[in-house]
Design a protein around this motif. Structure first.
Motif, PDB file in Angstrom:
ATOM      1  N   GLU A   4       1.387  -1.347   0.765  1.00 32.61           N
ATOM      2  CA  GLU A   4      -0.195   0.147  -0.341  1.00 32.61           C
ATOM      3  C   GLU A   4       0.684   1.409   0.175  1.00 32.61           C
ATOM      4  O   GLU A   4       0.684   2.905  -0.808  1.00 32.61           O
ATOM      5  CB  GLU A   4      -1.074  -0.126   1.290  1.00 32.61           C
ATOM      6  CG  GLU A   4      -1.842  -0.626   1.026  1.00 32.61           C
ATOM      7  CD  GLU A   4      -3.207  -1.322   2.066  1.00 32.61           C
ATOM      8  OE1 GLU A   4      -2.490  -0.690   3.336  1.00 32.61           O
ATOM      9  OE2 GLU A   4      -3.672  -1.577   2.786  1.00 32.61           O
ATOM     10  N   HIS A   7       2.982   2.101  -3.211  1.00 39.67           N
ATOM     11  CA  HIS A   7       1.651   1.546  -4.310  1.00 39.67           C
ATOM     12  C   HIS A   7       1.326   3.549  -4.527  1.00 39.67           C
ATOM     13  O   HIS A   7       1.078   3.970  -5.376  1.00 39.67           O
ATOM     14  CB  HIS A   7       0.461   1.235  -3.899  1.00 39.67           C
ATOM     15  CG  HIS A   7      -0.503   1.254  -4.993  1.00 39.67           C
ATOM     16  ND1 HIS A   7      -0.812   0.367  -6.188  1.00 39.67           N
ATOM     17  CD2 HIS A   7      -2.256   2.407  -5.486  1.00 39.67           C
ATOM     18  CE1 HIS A   7      -1.811   0.577  -7.270  1.00 39.67           C
ATOM     19  NE2 HIS A   7      -2.377   2.268  -6.286  1.00 39.67           N
ATOM     20  N   TRP A  10       4.294   4.961  -5.824  1.00 38.70           N
ATOM     21  CA  TRP A  10       3.930   5.480  -7.281  1.00 38.70           C
ATOM     22  C   TRP A  10       2.999   6.211  -7.766  1.00 38.70           C
ATOM     23  O   TRP A  10       3.002   7.402  -8.910  1.00 38.70           O
ATOM     24  CB  TRP A  10       3.929   4.050  -7.654  1.00 38.70           C
ATOM     25  CG  TRP A  10       5.621   3.053  -8.463  1.00 38.70           C
ATOM     26  CD1 TRP A  10       6.096   3.255  -7.097  1.00 38.70           C
ATOM     27  CD2 TRP A  10       5.546   1.979  -8.926  1.00 38.70           C
ATOM     28  NE1 TRP A  10       6.416   2.244  -7.495  1.00 38.70           N
ATOM     29  CE2 TRP A  10       6.612   1.366  -8.618  1.00 38.70           C
ATOM     30  CE3 TRP A  10       4.789   1.548  -9.682  1.00 38.70           C
ATOM     31  CZ2 TRP A  10       6.736   0.605  -9.409  1.00 38.70           C
ATOM     32  CZ3 TRP A  10       4.945   0.336 -10.714  1.00 38.70           C
ATOM     33  CH2 TRP A  10       6.134  -0.618 -10.493  1.00 38.70           C
ATOM     34  N   SER A  11       1.672   6.506  -7.012  1.00 37.61           N
ATOM     35  CA  SER A  11       0.742   7.287  -7.360  1.00 37.61           C
ATOM     36  C   SER A  11       1.216   8.545  -7.563  1.00 37.61           C
ATOM     37  O   SER A  11       1.000   9.712  -8.075  1.00 37.61           O
ATOM     38  CB  SER A  11      -0.368   6.807  -6.447  1.00 37.61           C
ATOM     39  OG  SER A  11      -1.456   7.433  -7.070  1.00 37.61           O
ATOM     40  N   SER A  20      -2.430  -1.050 -11.548  1.00 37.47           N
ATOM     41  CA  SER A  20      -2.707  -2.481 -10.803  1.00 37.47           C
ATOM     42  C   SER A  20      -1.261  -2.583 -10.165  1.00 37.47           C
ATOM     43  O   SER A  20      -0.264  -2.134 -10.547  1.00 37.47           O
ATOM     44  CB  SER A  20      -3.052  -3.714 -11.626  1.00 37.47           C
ATOM     45  OG  SER A  20      -2.536  -5.026 -10.981  1.00 37.47           O
ATOM     46  N   ASP A  21      -1.241  -3.193  -9.441  1.00 29.51           N
ATOM     47  CA  ASP A  21       0.396  -3.247  -8.641  1.00 29.51           C
ATOM     48  C   ASP A  21       0.779  -4.554  -8.736  1.00 29.51           C
ATOM     49  O   ASP A  21       2.357  -4.649  -9.122  1.00 29.51           O
ATOM     50  CB  ASP A  21      -0.257  -4.145  -6.960  1.00 29.51           C
ATOM     51  CG  ASP A  21      -0.832  -3.136  -6.042  1.00 29.51           C
ATOM     52  OD1 ASP A  21      -0.558  -2.328  -6.108  1.00 29.51           O
ATOM     53  OD2 ASP A  21      -0.739  -3.530  -4.613  1.00 29.51           O
ATOM     54  N   THR A  60       7.235  -4.140 -10.182  1.00 28.81           N
ATOM     55  CA  THR A  60       6.036  -3.796 -10.302  1.00 28.81           C
ATOM     56  C   THR A  60       6.053  -3.238  -8.723  1.00 28.81           C
ATOM     57  O   THR A  60       7.264  -3.787  -8.356  1.00 28.81           O
ATOM     58  CB  THR A  60       5.039  -4.945 -10.229  1.00 28.81           C
ATOM     59  OG1 THR A  60       5.731  -6.309  -9.449  1.00 28.81           O
ATOM     60  CG2 THR A  60       5.621  -5.246 -11.754  1.00 28.81           C
ATOM     61  N   VAL A  61       5.351  -2.440  -8.745  1.00 29.63           N
ATOM     62  CA  VAL A  61       4.210  -2.818  -6.669  1.00 29.63           C
ATOM     63  C   VAL A  61       4.481  -4.652  -6.248  1.00 29.63           C
ATOM     64  O   VAL A  61       5.529  -4.066  -5.184  1.00 29.63           O
ATOM     65  CB  VAL A  61       2.883  -2.160  -6.414  1.00 29.63           C
ATOM     66  CG1 VAL A  61       2.993  -1.833  -4.725  1.00 29.63           C
ATOM     67  CG2 VAL A  61       3.425  -0.535  -7.318  1.00 29.63           C
ATOM     68  N   LYS A  62       4.187  -5.085  -7.239  1.00 30.23           N
ATOM     69  CA  LYS A  62       4.063  -6.486  -6.219  1.00 30.23           C
ATOM     70  C   LYS A  62       5.309  -7.036  -5.960  1.00 30.23           C
ATOM     71  O   LYS A  62       5.867  -7.524  -4.942  1.00 30.23           O
ATOM     72  CB  LYS A  62       3.439  -7.284  -6.755  1.00 30.23           C
ATOM     73  CG  LYS A  62       3.084  -8.367  -6.500  1.00 30.23           C
ATOM     74  CD  LYS A  62       2.368  -9.668  -7.124  1.00 30.23           C
ATOM     75  CE  LYS A  62       1.812 -11.007  -6.667  1.00 30.23           C
ATOM     76  NZ  LYS A  62       3.041 -11.663  -6.358  1.00 30.23           N
ATOM     77  N   SER A  65       7.670  -4.401  -3.294  1.00 38.78           N
ATOM     78  CA  SER A  65       7.459  -5.704  -2.182  1.00 38.78           C
ATOM     79  C   SER A  65       7.629  -5.798  -1.537  1.00 38.78           C
ATOM     80  O   SER A  65       7.786  -6.218  -0.324  1.00 38.78           O
ATOM     81  CB  SER A  65       5.901  -4.615  -2.113  1.00 38.78           C
ATOM     82  OG  SER A  65       4.913  -3.985  -2.156  1.00 38.78           O
TER      83      SER A  65
END
Length: 75
Positions: A4, A7, A10-11, A20-21, A60-62, A65
């Protein structure tokens, strides 16, 4: 929780409300200068330094993380 925060970073840095993550950083408009800002924000807000090469490999965020969670659990 980490996802979170990543994300949100990044946002803010990409100036995007929805993604999307699993969206690739470069596919949604990211580039090296923004990645530098993201790296600094991660250090400032989460207290962990993610090497730039890892940010480019894990785009990617995923993935970022998961990398951070692994690093924190190993510490």
């Amino acid at each position: 929780m980490i996802a979170e925060k990543i994300h949100a970073i990044w946002s803010r840095e990409l100036d995007l409300d929805e993604f999307s993550d699993t969206d690739d950083f470069f596919s949604i408009g990211g580039h090296s200068l923004i990645m530098t800002k993201i790296q600094l924000a991660i250090v400032t807000e989460l207290g962990i330094e993610v090497p730039m090469d890892q940010l480019f490999r894990k785009s990617t965020v995923k993935e970022i993380s998961e990398h951070i969670e692994t690093a924190l659990s190993a510490a």
